[in-house]
Design a protein around this motif. Sequence first.
Motif, PDB file in Angstrom:
ATOM      1  N   ARG A   1       0.832  -1.210   0.000  1.00 37.54           N
ATOM      2  CA  ARG A   1       0.000   0.000   0.000  1.00 37.54           C
ATOM      3  C   ARG A   1       0.866   1.259   0.000  1.00 37.54           C
ATOM      4  O   ARG A   1       0.578   2.225  -0.720  1.00 37.54           O
ATOM      5  N   ASP A   2       1.934   1.259   0.795  1.00 40.87           N
ATOM      6  CA  ASP A   2       2.806   2.438   0.851  1.00 40.87           C
ATOM      7  C   ASP A   2       3.480   2.689  -0.497  1.00 40.87           C
ATOM      8  O   ASP A   2       3.569   3.846  -0.959  1.00 40.87           O
ATOM      9  N   THR A   3       3.953   1.604  -1.138  1.00 45.35           N
ATOM     10  CA  THR A   3       4.627   1.767  -2.433  1.00 45.35           C
ATOM     11  C   THR A   3       3.656   2.262  -3.491  1.00 45.35           C
ATOM     12  O   THR A   3       4.012   3.092  -4.349  1.00 45.35           O
ATOM     13  N   PHE A   4       2.426   1.772  -3.454  1.00 46.87           N
ATOM     14  CA  PHE A   4       1.451   2.216  -4.455  1.00 46.87           C
ATOM     15  C   PHE A   4       1.087   3.690  -4.253  1.00 46.87           C
ATOM     16  O   PHE A   4       0.842   4.413  -5.230  1.00 46.87           O
ATOM     17  N   ASN A   5       1.046   4.133  -3.034  1.00 40.77           N
ATOM     18  CA  ASN A   5       0.804   5.566  -2.800  1.00 40.77           C
ATOM     19  C   ASN A   5       1.924   6.405  -3.404  1.00 40.77           C
ATOM     20  O   ASN A   5       1.686   7.509  -3.921  1.00 40.77           O
ATOM     21  N   LYS A   6       3.166   5.880  -3.350  1.00 39.84           N
ATOM     22  CA  LYS A   6       4.270   6.577  -4.026  1.00 39.84           C
ATOM     23  C   LYS A   6       4.052   6.621  -5.534  1.00 39.84           C
ATOM     24  O   LYS A   6       4.362   7.610  -6.197  1.00 39.84           O
ATOM     25  N   VAL A   7       3.532   5.520  -6.092  1.00 38.57           N
ATOM     26  CA  VAL A   7       3.275   5.473  -7.532  1.00 38.57           C
ATOM     27  C   VAL A   7       2.260   6.534  -7.922  1.00 38.57           C
ATOM     28  O   VAL A   7       2.430   7.249  -8.932  1.00 38.57           O
ATOM     29  N   LEU A   8       1.188   6.655  -7.145  1.00 37.70           N
ATOM     30  CA  LEU A   8       0.165   7.657  -7.459  1.00 37.70           C
ATOM     31  C   LEU A   8       0.752   9.065  -7.423  1.00 37.70           C
ATOM     32  O   LEU A   8       0.449   9.889  -8.302  1.00 37.70           O
ATOM     33  N   ALA A   9       1.578   9.319  -6.410  1.00 32.03           N
ATOM     34  CA  ALA A   9       2.187  10.644  -6.331  1.00 32.03           C
ATOM     35  C   ALA A   9       3.205  10.862  -7.442  1.00 32.03           C
ATOM     36  O   ALA A   9       3.328  11.973  -7.990  1.00 32.03           O
ATOM     37  N   LEU A  10       3.941   9.816  -7.823  1.00 33.87           N
ATOM     38  CA  LEU A  10       4.985   9.932  -8.839  1.00 33.87           C
ATOM     39  C   LEU A  10       4.409  10.246 -10.211  1.00 33.87           C
ATOM     40  O   LEU A  10       5.003  11.021 -10.986  1.00 33.87           O
ATOM     41  N   TYR A  11       3.261   9.694 -10.543  1.00 37.01           N
ATOM     42  CA  TYR A  11       2.664   9.895 -11.865  1.00 37.01           C
ATOM     43  C   TYR A  11       1.521  10.908 -11.849  1.00 37.01           C
ATOM     44  O   TYR A  11       0.841  11.089 -12.870  1.00 37.01           O
TER      45      TYR A  11
ATOM     46  N   GLU B   1      -1.326  10.869 -10.279  1.00 36.68           N
ATOM     47  CA  GLU B   1      -2.678  10.306 -10.268  1.00 36.68           C
ATOM     48  C   GLU B   1      -3.410  10.740  -8.994  1.00 36.68           C
ATOM     49  O   GLU B   1      -2.803  11.111  -7.999  1.00 36.68           O
ATOM     50  N   LEU B   2      -4.722  10.690  -9.063  1.00 34.13           N
ATOM     51  CA  LEU B   2      -5.534  11.117  -7.932  1.00 34.13           C
ATOM     52  C   LEU B   2      -5.371  10.149  -6.764  1.00 34.13           C
ATOM     53  O   LEU B   2      -5.311   8.930  -6.964  1.00 34.13           O
ATOM     54  N   PRO B   3      -5.314  10.656  -5.538  1.00 32.77           N
ATOM     55  CA  PRO B   3      -5.260   9.751  -4.380  1.00 32.77           C
ATOM     56  C   PRO B   3      -6.536   8.901  -4.307  1.00 32.77           C
ATOM     57  O   PRO B   3      -7.634   9.378  -4.591  1.00 32.77           O
ATOM     58  N   GLY B   4      -6.376   7.659  -3.939  1.00 31.10           N
ATOM     59  CA  GLY B   4      -7.520   6.749  -3.874  1.00 31.10           C
ATOM     60  C   GLY B   4      -7.788   5.993  -5.161  1.00 31.10           C
ATOM     61  O   GLY B   4      -8.709   5.160  -5.209  1.00 31.10           O
ATOM     62  N   THR B   5      -7.016   6.265  -6.217  1.00 22.48           N
ATOM     63  CA  THR B   5      -7.183   5.525  -7.469  1.00 22.48           C
ATOM     64  C   THR B   5      -6.853   4.050  -7.252  1.00 22.48           C
ATOM     65  O   THR B   5      -5.842   3.722  -6.607  1.00 22.48           O
ATOM     66  N   ASP B   6      -7.677   3.195  -7.775  1.00 22.48           N
ATOM     67  CA  ASP B   6      -7.452   1.759  -7.583  1.00 22.48           C
ATOM     68  C   ASP B   6      -6.274   1.302  -8.435  1.00 22.48           C
ATOM     69  O   ASP B   6      -6.086   1.763  -9.574  1.00 22.48           O
ATOM     70  N   SER B   7      -5.504   0.384  -7.900  1.00 19.86           N
ATOM     71  CA  SER B   7      -4.336  -0.130  -8.629  1.00 19.86           C
ATOM     72  C   SER B   7      -4.741  -0.848  -9.910  1.00 19.86           C
ATOM     73  O   SER B   7      -3.960  -0.886 -10.873  1.00 19.86           O
ATOM     74  N   GLN B   8      -5.922  -1.406  -9.941  1.00 26.28           N
ATOM     75  CA  GLN B   8      -6.362  -2.110 -11.141  1.00 26.28           C
ATOM     76  C   GLN B   8      -6.427  -1.173 -12.335  1.00 26.28           C
ATOM     77  O   GLN B   8      -6.082  -1.558 -13.458  1.00 26.28           O
ATOM     78  N   ASP B   9      -6.857   0.076 -12.115  1.00 20.95           N
ATOM     79  CA  ASP B   9      -6.915   1.049 -13.216  1.00 20.95           C
ATOM     80  C   ASP B   9      -5.515   1.411 -13.701  1.00 20.95           C
ATOM     81  O   ASP B   9      -5.271   1.531 -14.914  1.00 20.95           O
ATOM     82  N   VAL B  10      -4.590   1.593 -12.768  1.00 18.14           N
ATOM     83  CA  VAL B  10      -3.228   1.985 -13.146  1.00 18.14           C
ATOM     84  C   VAL B  10      -2.511   0.835 -13.848  1.00 18.14           C
ATOM     85  O   VAL B  10      -1.930   1.007 -14.928  1.00 18.14           O
TER      86      VAL B  10
END
Length: 518
Positions: free
Chosen positions: A406-416, A418-427
Amino acid sequence: DEISLDSVKARLDQSVEEDEAKDADITENKSSDTQDDSPVSPPHTPTIPVSPPPPPPPPTSPIPAAPPLPEFNRGARVKLRPFHWTKIPSNMLSKSIWRHAHDRTADICAEELEKNFALAEKDTPDSTPIKVKKKAKLLLDSKMSHNLAIFLTGFKLKPGDFKNKLLVIGEEEGGLTVEQINSLRRFLPTSEEQDMFRAYKGERSELESTDQFMLEMCSVPLVEVRLDLLMVLCELPEQIQDLTPSIQTTCGACQELVEQKRFHQVLEYVLAVGNCINNGTTRGAARGFRLASLAKLSETYSSNRSMSLLQFVVEQIQQKEPRLLDMAADMSCVQRAAGASIKGLTAEMEVMTKDLLKAKKHVAYIKKKKNSPSKRDLEFCKEVEDKISSHEKELHALQKRCSTMRDTFNKVLALYGELPGTDSQDVFSAVSEFLASFDIARDKLREEEEKRNDPRKKLGAIMQGSLTGPAVTLRSPPANSKQSARTSTILSSLRETLPAMAGPEESSQDQWSQDTDS
């Protein structure tokens, strides 16, 4: 006084005459009564003439009698076993095939028939009395009894084994399967049914098999708690085993999106091309774009629809930095995690944690003194506690990985961006589809380059018209052409490559194909 013989004889003759006179009087009285009872003839009346009856109809031709039906006779020397068939009634034989049936008795081997179907003395028909089975009692509802009977048909459980099954953990050890536990939980008796079966004082053998099984279930203390506990212990190892690789793959996908610099550089090319094509519009001068926009590259075509925008991006990358074309090789986890949802994985972890806590409560409840646990129950609880402790360690380690994911995916959202709360399936699905389309465009570009560089494949491409650009001919150039030397060199190399091929002016396309095949 002395009675003389003559006087006795005279008295006998007198009594005989009196009897005869009485008989004559009775006969006369009967005859007179008969005459009185005879009917009196009515007075004579004059007769009225009546017209004669009409003549009878002419006689019709008599109905021919049906031919006699064939009779089948067999002179068996021994009694044979009966063949219970249904005979055709006589009134239905006249128009049937049986009317003309031939007697085949002579074609039947009577000796063989008697040998195989002789009736032994012990199985003489109707000699053995038929035992009428006493109808069993039914306490359950008929519908539930029917469904339970279907389940018990495949369960194949001997009477008395149900209690033992509840004390075994796992199918491998001879315990209940997950499907059996689920079915048993559906057939758990209600409180009213438990009272009914516990109040039954009759013989158990007089009940239906379904009622006998329910009676055994009601005799097990805390049967519902035991089934829930077995369900948790059966499902938890499988859930941990299934969830572990999914979390590992998702963690790897998040790490790849954070660390893969070649993917970041490809996105820079996409950003540059997008700003060029949107220059002068409100969509231009972008500093970044959402990953879901990558799918639009394959849907945007050139004016003549011969090239997509993705193919153009791949060509630009090949000309400038061809090493970036193989970026997908370093992002295998992203492609495998295309359908993974971190929200779904986290929810499954929470369910497993709750199930483990529920199992602990069930064990503590069974061990309470008021429930009067037996020695075998205490041994079972000890075995369950050991397994719960082992699963708890595995689940704790999995929770750590899930938290890191979960922590790493939050970094991914911030890095690209993307909106916070975006599901990983969409990304993951957006990036995975882009990588697949990028590889297809790259392979197509390399295939065209290979055709251009290989003379044999280049000639085949020319004949098939697959190469873009102006058509190439093999005719001799004009005498003063500036390209004559270069064209002559190309023609010479082609002739050396295909020495058996005739000149283009002398052959049709079919002849070119034949020579190439040879």
